[in-house]
Design an enzyme around this catalytic site. Structure first.
Site, PDB file in Angstrom:
ATOM      1  N   LYS A 144       0.804  -1.222   0.000  1.00 29.83           N
ATOM      2  CA  LYS A 144       0.000   0.000   0.000  1.00 29.83           C
ATOM      3  C   LYS A 144       0.839   1.274   0.000  1.00 29.83           C
ATOM      4  CE  LYS A 144      -4.179  -2.024   1.993  1.00 29.83           C
ATOM      5  NZ  LYS A 144      -5.232  -1.899   3.022  1.00 29.83           N
ATOM      6  N   ASP A 180     -10.315   2.290   1.715  1.00 25.65           N
ATOM      7  CA  ASP A 180     -10.487   1.664   3.028  1.00 25.65           C
ATOM      8  C   ASP A 180     -11.148   2.639   3.993  1.00 25.65           C
ATOM      9  OD1 ASP A 180      -9.258  -0.768   2.385  1.00 25.65           O
ATOM     10  OD2 ASP A 180      -7.265  -0.026   2.891  1.00 25.65           O
TER      11      ASP A 180
END
Length: 273
Positions: free
Chosen positions: A76, A113
């Protein structure tokens, strides 16, 4: 047409980068969503890439005909670094879970997210208190999301206090040495994933205290649920599991790539089957 200049109209490939990634439920979830949308000619697959090859893999998305990709552990941070542009969420959180290939072939990084957590809650947490357990990438996303959603207090607890302090400084939230009766409790640690018996040994929680929280969220998901969510449900507290958040963040990613509202009910069934 050169390999580096794929017609945007022919970008039908999608996937999820990770290492490992074979366990991911995203291919089944997104595949079901694409079929439901009448986009059966699109594809979504697992993309196992070791960390030392991640940057090159991200750079190959546009030439290979990808519209975008999700990104999971441990890529990420690398995804954010590889992108040409980034949304405020990705930049401020410091991590990206979604890459989108723009019309000119460049990459935009986003973090779905964070809003995915708020979507999964179902109601706005504005004005409420929140406690995030953990200080990793998912905890950063959740703390940022709760702060942006207008929580009156966002605090983070971590077994290593220095990491909690760092997160708190970065995101302008609070680090706490112990748990408190927050309205919203979010477990972003991996406790309970491999050994469920560790749940109430390693987290600053007790089953009997869970009734003091209005909502308990556990990003861990495992067959049959987690001890944390079972105890919270027994206590009469509203629960949100990791699969609900997986669906919510995946729905936002899919809408970015296709321009169509994602069929969350279809996606939810797919990840739970």
């Amino acid at each position: 047409m050169s390999a580096s200049a794929v017609d945007p109209a022919r970008r039908w490939r999608l996937g999820v980068f990770g290492w490992p990634v074979a366990h991911s439920r995203s291919p089944a979830m997104q595949g079901a969503a694409l079929r439901s949308l009448g986009l059966g000619h699109w594809s979504y697959g697992a993309l196992p890439v070791p960390p030392d090859r991640a940057a090159a893999a991200f750079g190959a998305l546009a030439p290979a005909g990808f519209a975008g990709a999700n990104v999971t552990i441990p890529h990420k941070h690398a995804a954010l670094a590889a992108a040409h542009t980034a949304t405020d969420a990705a930049r401020e959180i410091g991590a990206a879970n979604t890459l989108t290939v723009l019309g000119d072939g460049t990459l935009e990084a986003d973090n779905t997210d964070a809003p995915g957590l708020i979507d999964a809650l179902g109601t706005s947490p504005a004005g409420r208190t929140a406690l995030v357990l953990g200080a990793g990438g998912s905890a950063r996303a959740c703390a940022w999301a709760l702060r942006e959603a207008g929580c009156s207090r966002v605090a983070v607890w971590n077994r290593t206090r220095a990491r909690a302090d760092e997160l708190a400084r970065d995101l302008d939230v609070e680090a706490v040495p112990e748990a408190f009766d927050a309205d919203v409790l979010v477990n972003c640690t991996s406790v309970g994933l491999h050994d469920p018996a560790e749940t109430f040994e390693l987290l600053p929680l007790r089953p009997e205290g869970l009734a003091l929280h209005d909502v308990v969220v556990d990003l861990v998901y495992r067959p049959g649920g987690t001890p944390l969510l079972h105890a919270a449900a027994t206590a009469g507290t509203t629960t949100v599991d990791g699969l609900a958040i997986l669906v919510a963040q995946g729905a936002r990613s899919l809408k970015r790539w296709t321009g169509r509202p994602a069929p969350r009910d279809v996606m939810d069934r797919a990840v739970r089957e």
